[in-house]
Write an enzyme that holds these catalytic residues in place. Structure first.
Site, PDB file in Angstrom:
ATOM      1  N   GLY A 182       0.843  -1.179   0.000  1.00  0.00           N
ATOM      2  CA  GLY A 182       0.000   0.000   0.000  1.00  0.00           C
ATOM      3  C   GLY A 182       0.881   1.232   0.000  1.00  0.00           C
ATOM      4  O   GLY A 182       1.381   1.654  -1.038  1.00  0.00           O
TER       5      GLY A 182
ATOM      6  N   GLU B 250      -2.023  14.654  -3.622  1.00  0.00           N
ATOM      7  CA  GLU B 250      -3.104  13.795  -3.135  1.00  0.00           C
ATOM      8  C   GLU B 250      -3.363  14.020  -1.656  1.00  0.00           C
ATOM      9  O   GLU B 250      -4.519  14.138  -1.218  1.00  0.00           O
ATOM     10  CB  GLU B 250      -2.740  12.331  -3.388  1.00  0.00           C
TER      11      GLU B 250
ATOM     12  N   GLN C 121     -22.097  11.021  18.745  1.00  0.00           N
ATOM     13  CA  GLN C 121     -22.452  10.888  20.161  1.00  0.00           C
ATOM     14  C   GLN C 121     -23.551  11.883  20.540  1.00  0.00           C
ATOM     15  O   GLN C 121     -24.520  11.537  21.224  1.00  0.00           O
ATOM     16  CB  GLN C 121     -21.212  11.130  21.022  1.00  0.00           C
TER      17      GLN C 121
ATOM     18  N   GLU D 192       0.218   6.594  10.649  1.00  0.00           N
ATOM     19  CA  GLU D 192       1.526   6.160  11.153  1.00  0.00           C
ATOM     20  C   GLU D 192       2.630   6.399  10.116  1.00  0.00           C
ATOM     21  O   GLU D 192       3.753   6.805  10.461  1.00  0.00           O
ATOM     22  CB  GLU D 192       1.468   4.679  11.535  1.00  0.00           C
TER      23      GLU D 192
END
Length: 393
Positions: free
Chosen positions: A146, A258, A352, A383
């Protein structure tokens, strides 16, 4: 067009000193299109799993697909600030599957054709790309690769007159209905990873190329997503997009645009969710008073609004710096990480405060919460982005 921000010229109600009148005109035009031609029909597109081609052609006719492309191809030759406006307003639609269908075409796939294509390739494809008659997809991600582009396994074996492609691509947006695919493949099995990837243009209907399956997703349901299969798929030498062996660098370059676009889209989504929730809590009563009267709710929404505005201004400033040719990889990586996490925090809080209604299918906030989850994954997981930031600290 030269953008010279001057805070002294910022009028009351203007969004940013970085924008010129043409940017605000574009914002108004996209917002009007969303209100009149997306929101009344997009629920049906969610059910169908794709945006109708007639709608995409309409976007092309309005100039949305040529914002960054030259007039010779039918575009308006605007800059990164215009792209940010376009992405933010599509994000505000509350139908992110529609937004990503268009944004993949304009800012993630067709950019490969424009940035790396030969004059002949651009003359053949760019007018249709701008008009919406040709829809594009970019095929990089694979089952085992990926964000790690160097790990792709699809191969391009040289033969007389061209290459033979073999491999599988996964999670490809516009993969089912696109007409033209920008495909990354390893053209030098023995070479260094960064110098062995080549980009190819593959047309729908090319023998040996097929859609393996349409994929059913958690969110972004009005965008089509596919597995693509290449089995001894021959493409001619003229299908090479850019320089042979330089595909990795082309992909990395285009990732910057992007990720900026995805950040702007996420901010638009976050703002729309906050607007919906503010309206809801001011009318929904609990314990004899509107929810807005509860300090905890007011303060939580205020903090989310502040964070959304901070991300918006970082995006605007970074886009402006990009128009000046500055190096903004660190800031773009920050934007992708920040906005991908922010939108999920915003949606969690907004759902919520909608209570049980927010958990029901058919409510906008339920759909938006599902759509938002992928923003911290696609286009560079949080990450991965934080590692890019860390390299540049």
């Amino acid at each position: 067009m030269t953008i010279r921000p001057n805070p002294a010229e910022l009028t009351a109600g203007a969004r940013s000193p970085f924008f010129e009148p043409e940017h605000e005109m574009l914002r108004d035009q996209v917002r009007r299109f969303v209100d009149e031609e997306v929101k009344p029909h997009a629920e049906a597109w969610e059910e169908a799993g794709f945006v109708p081609r007639a709608v995409l052609r309409r976007m092309g006719s309005l100039g949305f697909f040529g914002i960054r492309y030259p007039e010779v191809f039918g575009g308006s030759a605007m800059n990164a600030l215009a792209t940010v406006v376009y992405a933010e307003e599509l994000g505000r639609s509350t139908y992110s599957g529609v937004a990503i269908t268009a944004l993949v075409h304009t800012d993630m796939a067709s950019v490969h054709v424009f940035n790396a294509g030969t004059e002949a390739q651009k003359a053949k494809w760019m007018p249709g790309i701008v008009s919406g008659d040709v829809i594009t997809a970019v095929a990089v991600t694979e089952p085992d690769a990926g964000s790690d582009v160097k790990g792709i396994r699809t191969t391009a074996r040289r033969v007389d007159g061209g290459f033979v492609l073999n491999g599988t691509k996964l999670y490809i947006t516009n993969g089912v209905h696109a007409d033209l695919y920008c495909v990354a493949a390893k053209s030098d099995a023995g070479g260094p990873a960064s110098k062995s990837v080549t980009m190819f243009l593959v047309e729908k209907g090319t023998p040996g190329f097929r859609v393996g399956r349409a994929l059913d997703k958690h969110g972004w349901r009005s965008s089509d997503t596919a597995e693509l299969v290449f089995e001894d798929c021959f493409v001619p030498e003229s299908a090479i997009l850019g320089e042979e062996g330089r595909g990795f660098y082309a992909i990395m370059k285009n990732f910057q645009n992007e990720r900026l676009v995805l950040g702007a889209m996420a901010v638009g989504e976050s703002q729309a969710a906050l607007d919906l929730t503010l309206d809801y809590v001011k009318t929904r009563k609990a314990f004899g008073a509107p929810l807005w009267d509860k300090q905890a709710i007011r303060q939580k929404l205020s903090l989310l609004a502040a964070r959304t505005e901070a991300c918006r201004q970082l995006i605007y400033a970074t886009a402006w710096r990009e128009t000046r040719g500055e190096e903004v990889t660190r800031e773009v990586s920050m934007i992708k990480a920040l906005c991908g996490e922010l939108i999920n925090e915003v949606m969690y809080g907004c759902l919520q405060f909608h209570g049980g209604f927010g958990f029901m299918r058919g409510s906008a906030i339920e759909r938006m919460t599902r759509d938002a989850r992928v923003q911290s994954i696609g286009g560079g997981a949080t990450e991965v982005m934080l590692e890019e930031v860390a390299k540049r600290l």
